[in-house]
Design an enzyme around this catalytic site. Sequence first.
Site, PDB file in Angstrom:
ATOM      1  N   ASP A 225       0.954  -1.131   0.214  1.00 44.62           N
ATOM      2  CA  ASP A 225       0.098   0.018  -0.066  1.00 44.62           C
ATOM      3  C   ASP A 225       0.768   1.158  -0.057  1.00 44.62           C
ATOM      4  O   ASP A 225       1.527   1.712   1.043  1.00 44.62           O
ATOM      5  CB  ASP A 225      -0.831   0.058   1.331  1.00 44.62           C
ATOM      6  CG  ASP A 225      -1.775   1.342   1.596  1.00 44.62           C
ATOM      7  OD1 ASP A 225      -1.814   1.995   0.354  1.00 44.62           O
ATOM      8  OD2 ASP A 225      -2.412   1.457   2.560  1.00 44.62           O
TER       9      ASP A 225
ATOM     10  N   ASP B  13      -5.849   3.666  -4.579  1.00 43.04           N
ATOM     11  CA  ASP B  13      -6.123   3.642  -2.874  1.00 43.04           C
ATOM     12  C   ASP B  13      -7.720   3.513  -2.664  1.00 43.04           C
ATOM     13  O   ASP B  13      -8.214   2.758  -1.971  1.00 43.04           O
ATOM     14  CB  ASP B  13      -5.569   4.794  -2.264  1.00 43.04           C
ATOM     15  CG  ASP B  13      -5.929   6.172  -2.745  1.00 43.04           C
ATOM     16  OD1 ASP B  13      -6.223   6.360  -4.017  1.00 43.04           O
ATOM     17  OD2 ASP B  13      -5.916   7.161  -2.044  1.00 43.04           O
TER      18      ASP B  13
END
Length: 241
Positions: free
Chosen positions: A7, A97
Amino acid sequence: MGILLIDNSNTRTKFALLEDSRMIAGVRVFPTADIQGEAVQALVADWTFSSVCLCSVVPWACSRLQAAFNCPVRLVDAALVPQLLKGYAGAATLGADRIANVLGVVQKGRFPAVAVDLGTASTFDVVVDGPLFLGGVISPGLQMMADALHERTSLLPPLDARAGFSRTIGKTTQEALHAGVALAFRGMVREILQSVADELGQRPYVVATGGDASLLAACGGLFDEVDECLTINGIAAAALL
């Protein structure tokens, strides 16, 4: 063999290991500004994986992360979830995201739902039963609000917005800034969520994540759940598609 989950956000980059459809290693965090191939390799040297699933909103870091591993790298993007984004006109420009957050909230099975990510920027993404992504809201993050006041004025000092405030009526410039930024941010989040509920015609299930989620959770009543792993869980879901 496992799958390395990454991430990559503006401030921090998180790494986790997925094996047999479950996370088997805790999240490791690395400053995004320091992303280099050798440093990243060293960080996960004790993990065994055969592929990578990468969610990135930082193009230069994304390139370095892709080049760091000698194995297939899957990018989280709109092409992975065409049915989820069916009817959403902005799919081509939707941030990775936000896609991961929506996938994360879909796993919870509560609809309609809003994934609230309070990081460098603040995003609010709405998903209904289907599941189907409806769209969302993008607004400034807490620290961004504070930074803008300092950068766009001559005398207002820099501020650590996460430090909180003790009173609304500040007795110093610093106290006044703390109160103003914190209350403005809290009010912004509350108003956006209320407007989303009004547009949906019902109150959605609200899941918050991101560095500032816990600060607002303490205020009570804004979120149904705070899930620090929402995005990484969404990346795991993308990895298994």
